[in-house]
Motif scaffolding. Structure first.
Motif, mmCIF file in Angstrom:
data_model
loop_
_atom_site.group_PDB
_atom_site.id
_atom_site.type_symbol
_atom_site.label_atom_id
_atom_site.label_comp_id
_atom_site.label_asym_id
_atom_site.label_seq_id
_atom_site.Cartn_x
_atom_site.Cartn_y
_atom_site.Cartn_z
ATOM 1 N N LYS A 69 -18.470 15.388 -69.486
ATOM 2 C CA LYS A 69 -18.656 16.812 -69.817
ATOM 3 C C LYS A 69 -17.575 17.305 -70.769
ATOM 4 N N SER A 70 -16.411 16.653 -70.742
ATOM 5 C CA SER A 70 -15.339 17.087 -71.631
ATOM 6 C C SER A 70 -15.055 16.102 -72.777
ATOM 7 N N HIS A 71 -15.730 14.951 -72.795
ATOM 8 C CA HIS A 71 -15.550 13.956 -73.853
ATOM 9 C C HIS A 71 -16.917 13.530 -74.377
ATOM 10 N N GLU A 72 -16.925 13.021 -75.600
ATOM 11 C CA GLU A 72 -18.185 12.626 -76.239
ATOM 12 C C GLU A 72 -18.806 11.387 -75.603
ATOM 13 N N TYR A 73 -17.968 10.416 -75.238
ATOM 14 C CA TYR A 73 -18.466 9.167 -74.654
ATOM 15 C C TYR A 73 -17.425 8.565 -73.716
ATOM 16 N N LEU A 74 -17.877 7.579 -72.933
ATOM 17 C CA LEU A 74 -17.030 6.893 -71.962
ATOM 18 C C LEU A 74 -17.135 5.396 -72.209
ATOM 19 N N THR A 75 -15.996 4.723 -72.309
ATOM 20 C CA THR A 75 -15.993 3.267 -72.497
ATOM 21 C C THR A 75 -15.814 2.577 -71.146
ATOM 22 N N VAL A 76 -16.145 1.325 -71.109
ATOM 23 C CA VAL A 76 -15.976 0.529 -69.883
ATOM 24 C C VAL A 76 -14.492 0.464 -69.525
ATOM 25 N N LYS A 77 -13.652 0.270 -70.529
ATOM 26 C CA LYS A 77 -12.213 0.167 -70.284
ATOM 27 C C LYS A 77 -11.671 1.456 -69.663
ATOM 28 N N ARG A 78 -12.090 2.600 -70.191
ATOM 29 C CA ARG A 78 -11.625 3.886 -69.669
ATOM 30 C C ARG A 78 -12.133 4.108 -68.244
ATOM 31 N N TYR A 79 -13.418 3.773 -68.001
ATOM 32 C CA TYR A 79 -14.010 3.932 -66.670
ATOM 33 C C TYR A 79 -13.302 3.022 -65.659
ATOM 34 N N ALA A 80 -12.955 1.815 -66.090
ATOM 35 C CA ALA A 80 -12.250 0.876 -65.208
ATOM 36 C C ALA A 80 -10.882 1.435 -64.819
ATOM 37 N N LYS A 81 -10.193 2.033 -65.771
ATOM 38 C CA LYS A 81 -8.884 2.617 -65.462
ATOM 39 C C LYS A 81 -9.018 3.823 -64.529
ATOM 40 N N MET A 82 -10.011 4.659 -64.783
ATOM 41 C CA MET A 82 -10.207 5.863 -63.961
ATOM 42 C C MET A 82 -10.516 5.510 -62.512
ATOM 43 N N THR A 83 -11.368 4.520 -62.335
ATOM 44 C CA THR A 83 -11.893 4.210 -61.002
ATOM 45 C C THR A 83 -11.168 3.067 -60.307
ATOM 46 N N GLU A 84 -10.237 2.426 -61.016
ATOM 47 C CA GLU A 84 -9.501 1.273 -60.494
ATOM 48 C C GLU A 84 -10.403 0.076 -60.197
ATOM 49 N N LEU A 85 -11.484 -0.047 -60.944
ATOM 50 C CA LEU A 85 -12.377 -1.201 -60.846
ATOM 51 C C LEU A 85 -12.002 -2.212 -61.917
ATOM 52 N N SER A 86 -12.446 -3.442 -61.741
ATOM 53 C CA SER A 86 -12.282 -4.423 -62.816
ATOM 54 C C SER A 86 -13.255 -4.048 -63.936
ATOM 55 N N LYS A 87 -13.026 -4.596 -65.123
ATOM 56 C CA LYS A 87 -13.924 -4.280 -66.243
ATOM 57 C C LYS A 87 -15.346 -4.760 -65.963
ATOM 58 N N VAL A 88 -15.468 -5.909 -65.324
ATOM 59 C CA VAL A 88 -16.792 -6.461 -65.012
ATOM 60 C C VAL A 88 -17.523 -5.537 -64.034
ATOM 61 N N ALA A 89 -16.825 -5.103 -63.003
ATOM 62 C CA ALA A 89 -17.437 -4.218 -62.008
ATOM 63 C C ALA A 89 -17.736 -2.851 -62.621
ATOM 64 N N ALA A 90 -16.835 -2.361 -63.481
ATOM 65 C CA ALA A 90 -17.048 -1.069 -64.130
ATOM 66 C C ALA A 90 -18.280 -1.114 -65.029
ATOM 67 N N LYS A 91 -18.427 -2.188 -65.802
ATOM 68 C CA LYS A 91 -19.597 -2.320 -66.680
ATOM 69 C C LYS A 91 -20.877 -2.408 -65.860
ATOM 70 N N ALA A 92 -20.838 -3.183 -64.779
ATOM 71 C CA ALA A 92 -22.022 -3.322 -63.931
ATOM 72 C C ALA A 92 -22.408 -1.979 -63.319
ATOM 73 N N GLU A 93 -21.417 -1.212 -62.897
ATOM 74 C CA GLU A 93 -21.720 0.078 -62.282
ATOM 75 C C GLU A 93 -22.248 1.078 -63.310
ATOM 76 N N LEU A 94 -21.653 1.115 -64.498
ATOM 77 C CA LEU A 94 -22.158 2.011 -65.548
ATOM 78 C C LEU A 94 -23.584 1.628 -65.948
ATOM 79 N N ASP A 95 -23.850 0.325 -66.032
ATOM 80 C CA ASP A 95 -25.215 -0.121 -66.339
ATOM 81 C C ASP A 95 -26.184 0.263 -65.220
ATOM 82 N N ALA A 96 -25.718 0.265 -63.985
ATOM 83 C CA ALA A 96 -26.561 0.697 -62.861
ATOM 84 C C ALA A 96 -26.852 2.189 -62.965
ATOM 85 N N PHE A 97 -25.864 2.977 -63.383
ATOM 86 C CA PHE A 97 -26.092 4.413 -63.588
ATOM 87 C C PHE A 97 -27.131 4.637 -64.679
#
Length: 120
Positions: A69-97
């Protein structure tokens, strides 16, 4: 000493060429007689990732929505840092969303990267 005549020179050259070709041909066949290596293709198994995280998936989804809502896009790397997930898990979860049609997140290719944005 006797000098070779034209026919004798031709016969000698023919013999040399035949000997040279037979040697090369023998090496050629020896190269082909090696046993072939057998390569077995194995299908990659589906990867099951167990996510052990202090945030629930609902909380992580809310975090992604708040960020988008406050940024144009979200990267896997940024999502992984925010959620403390690995990059693989972060990508899988974003793809599930993205796969969930009820969630307002979509994947977009930006340059050479896949990023996630809100549906318009």
């Amino acid at each position: 000493m006797m000098k070779p005549t034209g026919k004798l020179k031709t016969a000698i050259m023919a013999a040399v060429i035949i000997l040279a070709c037979s040697t090369a041909d023998a090496q050629h066949w020896r190269w082909h007689s090696r046993p072939y290596r057998v390569v077995t293709a194995v299908a990659k198994p589906d990867i099951i990732i167990h996510v052990d995280n202090r945030f629930s998936q609902k909380e992580r989804f809310r975090m992604a929505m708040a960020y988008l809502k406050s940024h144009e896009y979200l990267t896997v790397k940024r999502y992984a840092k925010m959620t403390e997930l690995s990059k693989v898990a972060a990508k899988a979860e974003l793809d599930a969303f993205v796969a969930d049609k009820e969630k307002p997140i979509m994947a977009v290719i930006r340059g050479e990267k896949k990023v996630y944005t809100l549906k318009k």
